[in-house]
Scaffold this active site. Structure first.
Site, mmCIF file in Angstrom:
data_model
loop_
_atom_site.group_PDB
_atom_site.id
_atom_site.type_symbol
_atom_site.label_atom_id
_atom_site.label_comp_id
_atom_site.label_asym_id
_atom_site.label_seq_id
_atom_site.Cartn_x
_atom_site.Cartn_y
_atom_site.Cartn_z
ATOM 1 N N LEU A 34 -7.388 -8.798 3.627
ATOM 2 C CA LEU A 34 -8.512 -7.726 3.509
ATOM 3 C C LEU A 34 -7.941 -6.183 2.839
ATOM 4 O O LEU A 34 -6.917 -5.745 3.772
ATOM 5 C CB LEU A 34 -8.710 -7.880 5.551
ATOM 6 C CG LEU A 34 -9.448 -8.907 6.002
ATOM 7 C CD1 LEU A 34 -9.315 -8.943 7.270
ATOM 8 C CD2 LEU A 34 -11.463 -8.975 5.236
ATOM 9 N N ASP A 35 -9.336 -5.430 3.071
ATOM 10 C CA ASP A 35 -8.927 -4.078 2.545
ATOM 11 C C ASP A 35 -8.787 -3.485 4.080
ATOM 12 O O ASP A 35 -9.019 -3.915 4.639
ATOM 13 C CB ASP A 35 -10.303 -3.607 2.131
ATOM 14 C CG ASP A 35 -10.258 -3.889 1.010
ATOM 15 O OD1 ASP A 35 -9.784 -4.780 0.341
ATOM 16 O OD2 ASP A 35 -11.749 -3.902 0.496
ATOM 17 N N PRO A 36 -7.427 -2.392 3.672
ATOM 18 C CA PRO A 36 -7.498 -1.909 4.906
ATOM 19 C C PRO A 36 -8.296 -1.221 6.098
ATOM 20 O O PRO A 36 -8.395 -1.577 7.629
ATOM 21 C CB PRO A 36 -6.695 -0.265 4.435
ATOM 22 C CG PRO A 36 -6.072 -0.919 3.598
ATOM 23 C CD PRO A 36 -6.977 -1.714 2.203
ATOM 24 N N ALA A 71 -11.246 -3.094 6.667
ATOM 25 C CA ALA A 71 -11.602 -4.109 7.117
ATOM 26 C C ALA A 71 -11.046 -4.486 8.092
ATOM 27 O O ALA A 71 -9.749 -4.067 8.448
ATOM 28 C CB ALA A 71 -12.270 -4.702 6.541
ATOM 29 N N ARG A 83 -18.264 -5.280 -1.191
ATOM 30 C CA ARG A 83 -18.359 -3.523 -1.844
ATOM 31 C C ARG A 83 -18.682 -3.794 -3.092
ATOM 32 O O ARG A 83 -20.342 -2.750 -3.461
ATOM 33 C CB ARG A 83 -17.072 -3.096 -1.997
ATOM 34 C CG ARG A 83 -16.065 -2.448 -0.682
ATOM 35 C CD ARG A 83 -14.979 -1.805 -0.762
ATOM 36 N NE ARG A 83 -13.998 -2.639 -2.007
ATOM 37 C CZ ARG A 83 -13.587 -2.383 -2.460
ATOM 38 N NH1 ARG A 83 -13.455 -1.761 -3.457
ATOM 39 N NH2 ARG A 83 -12.736 -4.048 -3.295
#
Length: 317
Positions: free
Chosen positions: A46-48, A50, A180
């Site tokens: 997961l992106d930071p 998220a 995104r």
């Protein structure tokens, strides 16, 4: 002489509720340390920015992490309309500001465009690799490299709310879908631009939302165990899901005890009643103990593909 593994042999899956602002690898290392596990891996970063469900596989469960990586995901996302950023989320720089002038009918029509089977060009700010380097490293240097559109499926895209310039959606999608990118493409389709300001993964495969735990909860259990002079595993291990839940959608083949030794040595054994060329979940004997996955062939033979190693936990450090 082989170097002895650090940590204990513990097998299972933790459904971590990742907080915003931390990398998936940081979260993984914290969980591994709390459980004192000898081996750990996550099932899709997961992106930071998220938050939400990040299954962490411990021990032998790491052998089946790919099946969770390949599974469907579900997200709740809030987008800010009227602004486009270079990363398609709020961590990036605003590169364009435009008025919001679309109608409700235009919004609903645009959302319909993303449902079903489509092709998506991955963002430059992604971990996909080009010539051995992650795309985001090129992006940070201002270099854009060619990316091929990849097939994705959006099974559901539900409108939740539109409050001022903030649009919230619920998206159920296939593996490899970049939320995104959906938001950036939607903003361009609406003519105003958009970027993600909140992203929460609410589901991976079949795992229930209410089984997630936070790092803070794990830390509190470790502290409680230390305060009561207990082994932390006595409180933590009850949170683990069985490792075969990663392949719960595979049909089960139960191998009788008489054939178990041959199977565990990697030999194919004869079973009946299942379709050939199909991956199956293997259990042994009357206890139906999960030991791995295999594949049936046309002759009714079950060939093991990934088998678990059964450790003596008393010998683990």
């Amino acid at each position: 002489m082989a170097r002895r593994s650090k940590g204990r042999f513990i097998d299972g899956i933790v459904l971590l509720d990742k907080a915003t602002g931390m990398s998936s690898n940081f979260a993984l290392q914290r969980v591994k340390r709390f459980f004192n596990a000898n081996k750990a891996g996550h099932t899709g970063a997961l992106d930071p920015l998220a938050t939400g469900m990040l299954p962490i596989c411990l021990g032998e469960a790491t052998k089946f992490s790919q099946h969770l990586l390949d599974s469907d995901k579900r997200y709740l996302v809030t987008a800010k309309l009227g602004q486009r950023t270079d990363t398609s989320d709020s961590d990036g720089e605003v590169v364009q500001t435009r008025p919001i002038e679309f109608t409700e009918a235009q919004l609903m029509s645009a959302l319909e465009h993303f449902r079903g089977d489509t092709l998506q060009v991955p963002s430059m700010y992604s971990a996909l690799k080009y010539q051995g380097q992650p795309l985001y490293k090129y992006a940070r240097e201002g270099i854009e490299v060619p990316r091929e559109a990849r097939p994705i499926t959006v099974f559901e895209l539900n409108f939740i709310s539109l409050e001022g310039d903030e649009l919230t959606l619920d998206i159920h999608c296939s593996k490899g879908t970049y939320i995104r990118t959906i938001i950036d493409d939607l903003g361009e389709m609406l003519g105003c631009g958009a970027h993600v300001i909140m992203l929460r993964r609410t589901q991976v495969a079949h795992y229930p939302y209410d089984k997630m735990v936070t790092l803070e909860q794990l830390e509190a259990l470790v502290a409680k165990a230390q305060e009561e002079q207990l082994d932390p595993s006595s409180l933590l291990d009850s949170l683990l899901l069985p490792m075969d839940t990663a392949v719960a959608d595979f049909p089960e083949v139960n191998v009788p005890d008489a054939s178990a030794a041959y199977l565990m040595q990697g030999q194919a054994v004869r079973v009946s009643g299942l379709v050939a060329d199909k991956l199956v979940r293997i259990t042994l004997g009357t206890e139906r103990r999960f030991v791995g996955i295999g594949e049936m062939n046309e002759d009714g033979l079950l060939a093991p593909k990934r088998l678990v190693v059964i450790h003596d936990q008393a010998k683990a450090s």
